[in-house]
Design a protein around this motif. Structure first.
Motif, PDB file in Angstrom:
ATOM      1  N   ARG A 141       0.820  -1.203   0.000  1.00 26.15           N
ATOM      2  CA  ARG A 141       0.000   0.000   0.000  1.00 26.15           C
ATOM      3  C   ARG A 141       0.857   1.258   0.000  1.00 26.15           C
ATOM      4  O   ARG A 141       0.547   2.232  -0.704  1.00 26.15           O
ATOM      5  CB  ARG A 141      -0.930   0.001   1.213  1.00 26.15           C
ATOM      6  CG  ARG A 141      -2.012  -1.052   1.154  1.00 26.15           C
ATOM      7  CD  ARG A 141      -2.916  -1.024   2.346  1.00 26.15           C
ATOM      8  NE  ARG A 141      -3.683   0.212   2.416  1.00 26.15           N
ATOM      9  CZ  ARG A 141      -4.659   0.432   3.293  1.00 26.15           C
ATOM     10  NH1 ARG A 141      -4.950  -0.500   4.192  1.00 26.15           N
ATOM     11  NH2 ARG A 141      -5.322   1.561   3.292  1.00 26.15           N
ATOM     12  N   ARG A 142       1.931   1.233   0.776  1.00 20.36           N
ATOM     13  CA  ARG A 142       2.790   2.422   0.830  1.00 20.36           C
ATOM     14  C   ARG A 142       3.510   2.642  -0.490  1.00 20.36           C
ATOM     15  O   ARG A 142       3.670   3.789  -0.936  1.00 20.36           O
ATOM     16  CB  ARG A 142       3.778   2.282   1.985  1.00 20.36           C
ATOM     17  CG  ARG A 142       3.121   2.406   3.346  1.00 20.36           C
ATOM     18  CD  ARG A 142       4.081   2.199   4.491  1.00 20.36           C
ATOM     19  NE  ARG A 142       3.411   2.376   5.774  1.00 20.36           N
ATOM     20  CZ  ARG A 142       3.995   2.212   6.944  1.00 20.36           C
ATOM     21  NH1 ARG A 142       5.274   1.866   7.002  1.00 20.36           N
ATOM     22  NH2 ARG A 142       3.313   2.384   8.065  1.00 20.36           N
ATOM     23  N   ALA A 143       3.935   1.566  -1.127  1.00 26.45           N
ATOM     24  CA  ALA A 143       4.594   1.708  -2.420  1.00 26.45           C
ATOM     25  C   ALA A 143       3.630   2.257  -3.467  1.00 26.45           C
ATOM     26  O   ALA A 143       3.977   3.158  -4.241  1.00 26.45           O
ATOM     27  CB  ALA A 143       5.152   0.346  -2.871  1.00 26.45           C
ATOM     28  N   LEU A 144       2.413   1.733  -3.496  1.00 29.20           N
ATOM     29  CA  LEU A 144       1.421   2.222  -4.449  1.00 29.20           C
ATOM     30  C   LEU A 144       1.058   3.677  -4.173  1.00 29.20           C
ATOM     31  O   LEU A 144       0.888   4.473  -5.110  1.00 29.20           O
ATOM     32  CB  LEU A 144       0.166   1.342  -4.392  1.00 29.20           C
ATOM     33  CG  LEU A 144       0.322  -0.064  -4.983  1.00 29.20           C
ATOM     34  CD1 LEU A 144      -0.864  -0.943  -4.598  1.00 29.20           C
ATOM     35  CD2 LEU A 144       0.466  -0.006  -6.499  1.00 29.20           C
ATOM     36  N   ASP A 145       0.942   4.041  -2.906  1.00 25.44           N
ATOM     37  CA  ASP A 145       0.635   5.430  -2.556  1.00 25.44           C
ATOM     38  C   ASP A 145       1.754   6.373  -3.004  1.00 25.44           C
ATOM     39  O   ASP A 145       1.490   7.463  -3.534  1.00 25.44           O
ATOM     40  CB  ASP A 145       0.441   5.563  -1.039  1.00 25.44           C
ATOM     41  CG  ASP A 145      -0.858   4.939  -0.566  1.00 25.44           C
ATOM     42  OD1 ASP A 145      -1.746   4.692  -1.410  1.00 25.44           O
ATOM     43  OD2 ASP A 145      -0.977   4.678   0.652  1.00 25.44           O
ATOM     44  N   GLU A 146       2.987   5.944  -2.790  1.00 22.71           N
ATOM     45  CA  GLU A 146       4.114   6.790  -3.187  1.00 22.71           C
ATOM     46  C   GLU A 146       4.164   6.995  -4.696  1.00 22.71           C
ATOM     47  O   GLU A 146       4.419   8.100  -5.173  1.00 22.71           O
ATOM     48  CB  GLU A 146       5.428   6.167  -2.706  1.00 22.71           C
ATOM     49  CG  GLU A 146       5.666   6.280  -1.217  1.00 22.71           C
ATOM     50  CD  GLU A 146       5.825   7.718  -0.764  1.00 22.71           C
ATOM     51  OE1 GLU A 146       6.881   8.312  -1.029  1.00 22.71           O
ATOM     52  OE2 GLU A 146       4.876   8.249  -0.168  1.00 22.71           O
ATOM     53  N   GLY A 241       5.144  -2.955 -12.012  1.00 14.15           N
ATOM     54  CA  GLY A 241       3.811  -2.787 -12.547  1.00 14.15           C
ATOM     55  C   GLY A 241       2.964  -4.035 -12.514  1.00 14.15           C
ATOM     56  O   GLY A 241       1.889  -4.075 -13.116  1.00 14.15           O
ATOM     57  N   TRP A 242       3.395  -5.072 -11.804  1.00 13.57           N
ATOM     58  CA  TRP A 242       2.612  -6.307 -11.728  1.00 13.57           C
ATOM     59  C   TRP A 242       1.452  -6.155 -10.755  1.00 13.57           C
ATOM     60  O   TRP A 242       0.454  -6.860 -10.877  1.00 13.57           O
ATOM     61  CB  TRP A 242       3.505  -7.478 -11.312  1.00 13.57           C
ATOM     62  CG  TRP A 242       4.499  -7.868 -12.365  1.00 13.57           C
ATOM     63  CD1 TRP A 242       4.863  -7.133 -13.457  1.00 13.57           C
ATOM     64  CD2 TRP A 242       5.271  -9.072 -12.421  1.00 13.57           C
ATOM     65  NE1 TRP A 242       5.816  -7.795 -14.188  1.00 13.57           N
ATOM     66  CE2 TRP A 242       6.090  -8.999 -13.567  1.00 13.57           C
ATOM     67  CE3 TRP A 242       5.364 -10.181 -11.604  1.00 13.57           C
ATOM     68  CZ2 TRP A 242       6.959 -10.003 -13.924  1.00 13.57           C
ATOM     69  CZ3 TRP A 242       6.246 -11.195 -11.955  1.00 13.57           C
ATOM     70  CH2 TRP A 242       7.030 -11.115 -13.102  1.00 13.57           C
ATOM     71  N   ILE A 243       1.590  -5.257  -9.773  1.00 18.95           N
ATOM     72  CA  ILE A 243       0.502  -4.910  -8.871  1.00 18.95           C
ATOM     73  C   ILE A 243       0.208  -3.428  -9.072  1.00 18.95           C
ATOM     74  O   ILE A 243       1.109  -2.594  -8.952  1.00 18.95           O
ATOM     75  CB  ILE A 243       0.863  -5.173  -7.398  1.00 18.95           C
ATOM     76  CG1 ILE A 243       1.122  -6.660  -7.164  1.00 18.95           C
ATOM     77  CG2 ILE A 243      -0.255  -4.689  -6.481  1.00 18.95           C
ATOM     78  CD1 ILE A 243       1.538  -6.994  -5.745  1.00 18.95           C
TER      79      ILE A 243
END
Length: 259
Positions: A141-146, A241-243
């Motif tokens: 979640r933190r990686a996607l948010d960043e 980009g896999w998730i």
């Protein structure tokens, strides 16, 4: 003669109900918005643990049935991690970091550290799979948010010639690594601030303090291992980009490198 285990009966039930009610009331008083969720979580935990306790009691004598139950735990953990990270179907890649504890448990069994019995395999796998799931969700979640909030920095790195994965990981990795903070803090403070579940459980089960301490130390180190691996893998999956998010802003996807 006193007992070393928690007594099963109405006092235990009353204590659980009172603790749930106080937690819900505190959430309402503080306007946290989690009062109903607290009660729901407690009821679900009661039902699920009752069912799982009966199930484990029936299968614990068979190593193969216990292994099958562990696989079910992994699938549930992977599904939970997927839903917590993203609504996109790509979230099911969360199964990959969550399944990492299984080889660790297999090595422990083969090496004679964990007895080849369901009574030992199921709780060991459960602790490690749960830790990997938590780390996967937090880091993902933190990686996607960043990557969403700092999209401009990723685009700037791409314009300088960095590969899409490298540009994304420079932004996402530092924050995602904070997912390891709970495990690191628990390991640093064990015995001084906290007495974790494995230690307390073994003491209540009649083990000596030295035995309980040795087992808890192993559990904490194994949790650090599987959670570190889970964070590393999920960050890689996100940055390649896999998730992805279900709904992305218009324009190029920095994680996939579409320009």
């Amino acid at each position: 003669m006193g007992s070393t285990t928690v007594l099963f009966g109405w006092p235990l039930a009353v204590a659980g109900v009172l603790a749930t009610a106080l937690a819900a009331l505190a959430a309402v008083w503080a306007r946290l918005g989690t009062g109903r969720a607290t009660v729901t979580a407690a009821v679900r935990a009661t039902v699920q643990l009752a069912a799982v306790s009966l199930l484990i009691g029936a299968i614990i004598g068979s190593v193969w049935l216990s292994a099958a139950f562990v696989l079910v735990m992994v699938l549930v953990a992977g599904g939970t991690g997927a839903r917590r990270m993203t609504r996109h179907r790509s979230g099911w890649w969360a199964l990959l970091p969550v399944v990492l504890p299984l080889p660790v448990v297999a090595v422990l069994v083969v090496g004679g550290v964990v007895p080849p019995t369901g009574l030992a395999i199921v709780p060991t796998a459960g602790i490690l799979v749960g830790g990997a799931m938590t780390a996967t969700v937090l880091a993902g979640r933190r990686a996607l948010d960043e990557l969403t909030t700092r999209r401009g920095e990723v685009e700037a790195a791409l314009s300088l010639g960095l590969l899409p994965r490298d540009a994304a990981i420079e932004v996402a990795r530092p924050t995602a690594a904070q997912a390891l903070s709970p495990a690191l803090d628990q390991t640093r403070t064990v015995g001084l601030v906290t007495l974790p579940g494995a230690f307390v459980g073994m003491l209540l089960g009649g083990a000596s303090p030295v035995q309980a301490g040795a087992v808890q130390l192993l559990v904490l180190i194994l949790l650090l291992l599987v959670e570190t691996l889970a964070v590393a893998v999920v960050v890689e999956l996100v940055c390649r980009g896999w998730i992805t998010r279900a709904a992305r802003p218009s324009g190029p996807d920095p994680a996939r490198g579409r320009r």
